[in-house]
Scaffold this motif. Structure first.
Motif, PDB file in Angstrom:
ATOM      1  N   MET A  24       0.824  -1.206   0.000  1.00 35.51           N
ATOM      2  CA  MET A  24       0.000   0.000   0.000  1.00 35.51           C
ATOM      3  C   MET A  24       0.858   1.255   0.000  1.00 35.51           C
ATOM      4  SD  MET A  24      -3.268  -0.864   2.442  1.00 35.51           S
ATOM      5  CE  MET A  24      -2.287  -0.828   3.917  1.00 35.51           C
ATOM      6  N   HIS A  25       1.832   1.295   0.872  1.00 35.95           N
ATOM      7  CA  HIS A  25       2.655   2.493   1.030  1.00 35.95           C
ATOM      8  C   HIS A  25       3.458   2.806  -0.231  1.00 35.95           C
ATOM      9  CE1 HIS A  25       4.965   5.552   3.095  1.00 35.95           C
ATOM     10  NE2 HIS A  25       6.076   4.976   2.670  1.00 35.95           N
ATOM     11  N   GLU A  26       3.953   1.752  -0.882  1.00 33.72           N
ATOM     12  CA  GLU A  26       4.819   1.930  -2.054  1.00 33.72           C
ATOM     13  C   GLU A  26       4.066   1.775  -3.375  1.00 33.72           C
ATOM     14  OE1 GLU A  26       7.916  -0.883  -1.273  1.00 33.72           O
ATOM     15  OE2 GLU A  26       8.393   0.053   0.656  1.00 33.72           O
ATOM     16  N   HIS A  27       2.740   1.591  -3.304  1.00 37.97           N
ATOM     17  CA  HIS A  27       1.884   1.473  -4.493  1.00 37.97           C
ATOM     18  C   HIS A  27       2.378   0.365  -5.430  1.00 37.97           C
ATOM     19  CE1 HIS A  27       0.065   5.175  -3.151  1.00 37.97           C
ATOM     20  NE2 HIS A  27       1.285   5.688  -3.038  1.00 37.97           N
ATOM     21  N   ARG A  28       2.644  -0.823  -4.855  1.00 34.67           N
ATOM     22  CA  ARG A  28       3.199  -1.940  -5.625  1.00 34.67           C
ATOM     23  C   ARG A  28       2.113  -2.950  -5.984  1.00 34.67           C
ATOM     24  NH1 ARG A  28       6.680  -2.993  -1.216  1.00 34.67           N
ATOM     25  NH2 ARG A  28       6.258  -5.186  -1.612  1.00 34.67           N
ATOM     26  N   SER A  29       1.169  -2.561  -6.818  1.00 32.06           N
ATOM     27  CA  SER A  29       0.094  -3.476  -7.216  1.00 32.06           C
ATOM     28  C   SER A  29       0.639  -4.706  -7.935  1.00 32.06           C
ATOM     29  CB  SER A  29      -0.920  -2.762  -8.100  1.00 32.06           C
ATOM     30  OG  SER A  29      -0.311  -2.299  -9.291  1.00 32.06           O
ATOM     31  N   GLU A  30       1.793  -4.578  -8.578  1.00 31.41           N
ATOM     32  CA  GLU A  30       2.367  -5.708  -9.308  1.00 31.41           C
ATOM     33  C   GLU A  30       2.782  -6.853  -8.380  1.00 31.41           C
ATOM     34  OE1 GLU A  30       5.780  -2.870  -8.421  1.00 31.41           O
ATOM     35  OE2 GLU A  30       3.721  -2.651  -9.143  1.00 31.41           O
ATOM     36  N   ASP A  31       2.896  -6.589  -7.085  1.00 29.58           N
ATOM     37  CA  ASP A  31       3.275  -7.628  -6.126  1.00 29.58           C
ATOM     38  C   ASP A  31       2.084  -8.241  -5.393  1.00 29.58           C
ATOM     39  OD1 ASP A  31       5.937  -7.220  -6.770  1.00 29.58           O
ATOM     40  OD2 ASP A  31       6.259  -5.790  -5.148  1.00 29.58           O
ATOM     41  N   LEU A  32       0.864  -7.800  -5.730  1.00 28.24           N
ATOM     42  CA  LEU A  32      -0.321  -8.291  -5.030  1.00 28.24           C
ATOM     43  C   LEU A  32      -0.523  -9.788  -5.218  1.00 28.24           C
ATOM     44  CD1 LEU A  32      -2.813  -7.686  -3.310  1.00 28.24           C
ATOM     45  CD2 LEU A  32      -4.044  -7.172  -5.442  1.00 28.24           C
ATOM     46  N   ALA A  33      -0.348 -10.292  -6.436  1.00 30.80           N
ATOM     47  CA  ALA A  33      -0.555 -11.723  -6.700  1.00 30.80           C
ATOM     48  C   ALA A  33       0.392 -12.573  -5.856  1.00 30.80           C
ATOM     49  CB  ALA A  33      -0.362 -12.027  -8.183  1.00 30.80           C
ATOM     50  N   THR A  34       1.634 -12.177  -5.766  1.00 34.37           N
ATOM     51  CA  THR A  34       2.615 -12.905  -4.960  1.00 34.37           C
ATOM     52  C   THR A  34       2.225 -12.869  -3.493  1.00 34.37           C
ATOM     53  OG1 THR A  34       4.361 -12.374  -6.524  1.00 34.37           O
ATOM     54  CG2 THR A  34       5.054 -13.031  -4.319  1.00 34.37           C
ATOM     55  N   TRP A  35       1.765 -11.712  -3.010  1.00 32.33           N
ATOM     56  CA  TRP A  35       1.354 -11.585  -1.607  1.00 32.33           C
ATOM     57  C   TRP A  35       0.179 -12.513  -1.307  1.00 32.33           C
ATOM     58  CZ3 TRP A  35      -3.052 -10.093   1.005  1.00 32.33           C
ATOM     59  CH2 TRP A  35      -2.893  -9.915   2.384  1.00 32.33           C
ATOM     60  N   ILE A  36      -0.808 -12.537  -2.187  1.00 29.27           N
ATOM     61  CA  ILE A  36      -1.975 -13.403  -1.969  1.00 29.27           C
ATOM     62  C   ILE A  36      -1.550 -14.866  -1.949  1.00 29.27           C
ATOM     63  CG2 ILE A  36      -4.141 -14.213  -2.991  1.00 29.27           C
ATOM     64  CD1 ILE A  36      -4.624 -11.287  -3.900  1.00 29.27           C
ATOM     65  N   GLU A  37      -0.684 -15.262  -2.855  1.00 32.58           N
ATOM     66  CA  GLU A  37      -0.210 -16.660  -2.888  1.00 32.58           C
ATOM     67  C   GLU A  37       0.568 -17.020  -1.624  1.00 32.58           C
ATOM     68  OE1 GLU A  37      -1.030 -19.229  -4.813  1.00 32.58           O
ATOM     69  OE2 GLU A  37      -2.443 -17.782  -5.659  1.00 32.58           O
ATOM     70  N   GLN A  38       1.377 -16.109  -1.122  1.00 32.49           N
ATOM     71  CA  GLN A  38       2.121 -16.374   0.116  1.00 32.49           C
ATOM     72  C   GLN A  38       1.170 -16.550   1.298  1.00 32.49           C
ATOM     73  OE1 GLN A  38       4.769 -13.004   0.149  1.00 32.49           O
ATOM     74  NE2 GLN A  38       6.361 -14.099  -0.984  1.00 32.49           N
ATOM     75  N   VAL A  39       0.131 -15.728   1.357  1.00 34.48           N
ATOM     76  CA  VAL A  39      -0.859 -15.871   2.428  1.00 34.48           C
ATOM     77  C   VAL A  39      -1.576 -17.204   2.291  1.00 34.48           C
ATOM     78  CG1 VAL A  39      -3.036 -14.965   3.357  1.00 34.48           C
ATOM     79  CG2 VAL A  39      -1.157 -13.396   2.814  1.00 34.48           C
ATOM     80  N   ARG A  40      -1.933 -17.586   1.080  1.00 32.23           N
ATOM     81  CA  ARG A  40      -2.606 -18.872   0.863  1.00 32.23           C
ATOM     82  C   ARG A  40      -1.719 -20.040   1.294  1.00 32.23           C
ATOM     83  NH1 ARG A  40      -5.464 -18.221  -5.049  1.00 32.23           N
ATOM     84  NH2 ARG A  40      -7.396 -17.230  -4.300  1.00 32.23           N
ATOM     85  N   GLN A  41      -0.433 -19.947   1.051  1.00 29.86           N
ATOM     86  CA  GLN A  41       0.481 -21.023   1.437  1.00 29.86           C
ATOM     87  C   GLN A  41       0.587 -21.154   2.948  1.00 29.86           C
ATOM     88  OE1 GLN A  41       4.206 -20.338  -0.568  1.00 29.86           O
ATOM     89  NE2 GLN A  41       3.341 -20.770  -2.579  1.00 29.86           N
ATOM     90  N   ASP A  42       0.709 -20.028   3.657  1.00 34.52           N
ATOM     91  CA  ASP A  42       0.807 -20.076   5.122  1.00 34.52           C
ATOM     92  C   ASP A  42      -0.547 -20.349   5.765  1.00 34.52           C
ATOM     93  OD1 ASP A  42       3.496 -19.633   5.058  1.00 34.52           O
ATOM     94  OD2 ASP A  42       3.383 -17.523   5.635  1.00 34.52           O
ATOM     95  N   ASP A  43      -1.614 -19.901   5.118  1.00 37.72           N
ATOM     96  CA  ASP A  43      -3.003 -20.173   5.490  1.00 37.72           C
ATOM     97  C   ASP A  43      -3.431 -19.729   6.884  1.00 37.72           C
ATOM     98  OD1 ASP A  43      -5.493 -21.005   4.624  1.00 37.72           O
ATOM     99  OD2 ASP A  43      -5.258 -23.007   5.464  1.00 37.72           O
ATOM    100  N   PRO A  44      -3.053 -18.519   7.325  1.00 39.91           N
ATOM    101  CA  PRO A  44      -3.668 -18.015   8.555  1.00 39.91           C
ATOM    102  C   PRO A  44      -5.126 -17.680   8.234  1.00 39.91           C
ATOM    103  CG  PRO A  44      -2.239 -16.346   7.607  1.00 39.91           C
ATOM    104  CD  PRO A  44      -2.106 -17.578   6.763  1.00 39.91           C
ATOM    105  N   PRO A  45      -6.112 -18.291   8.937  1.00 40.54           N
ATOM    106  CA  PRO A  45      -7.519 -18.235   8.513  1.00 40.54           C
ATOM    107  C   PRO A  45      -8.071 -16.835   8.243  1.00 40.54           C
ATOM    108  CG  PRO A  45      -7.257 -19.727  10.361  1.00 40.54           C
ATOM    109  CD  PRO A  45      -5.939 -19.040  10.154  1.00 40.54           C
ATOM    110  N   HIS A  46      -7.944 -15.926   9.179  1.00 45.59           N
ATOM    111  CA  HIS A  46      -8.544 -14.608   8.975  1.00 45.59           C
ATOM    112  C   HIS A  46      -7.799 -13.810   7.920  1.00 45.59           C
ATOM    113  CE1 HIS A  46     -11.329 -15.355  12.123  1.00 45.59           C
ATOM    114  NE2 HIS A  46     -10.359 -15.596  12.986  1.00 45.59           N
TER     115      HIS A  46
END
Length: 106
Positions: A39-61
């Protein structure tokens, strides 16, 4: 959560101890900080990677939050891709969008 550099020394030590005792919390803190950087650095190009990393670690909320970004991906990309600045007269300057092409593959 304040920026890590803005923590008082005792708070930084306490946070480090709590995170060391709970790997799930530690992973969640890293994901939240990473998203804050997007958000701070306006890096929308890294959103897909961030979502995949969250899915891999799978913290529910946090997984629910990450998956929720996909429901209106264009709006999320637009929000992450634009920056505005406020000159001294108080009126915002025109937002400059960036290309969301890197994220559309989700």
């Amino acid at each position: 959560m304040p920026h890590p550099e803005n923590l008082l020394p005792d708070d930084a030590i306490g946070l480090k101890e709590i995170r060391a005792a709970c790997p799930e919390l530690d992973a969640t803190v890293e994901h939240v900080r990473s998203f804050a950087g997007l958000m701070h650095e306006h890096r929308s190009e890294d959103l897909a990677t961030w979502i995949e990393q969250v899915r891999q670690d799978d913290p529910p909320h946090l997984r629910q939050f990450a998956d929720g970004r996909l429901h209106d991906l264009d709006a999320v990309i637009a929000g992450l891709s634009t920056s505005t600045s406020t000159p001294t007269n108080g009126s915002p300057t025109k937002a400059r969008p960036r290309s969301p092409a890197a994220v559309r593959g989700l």
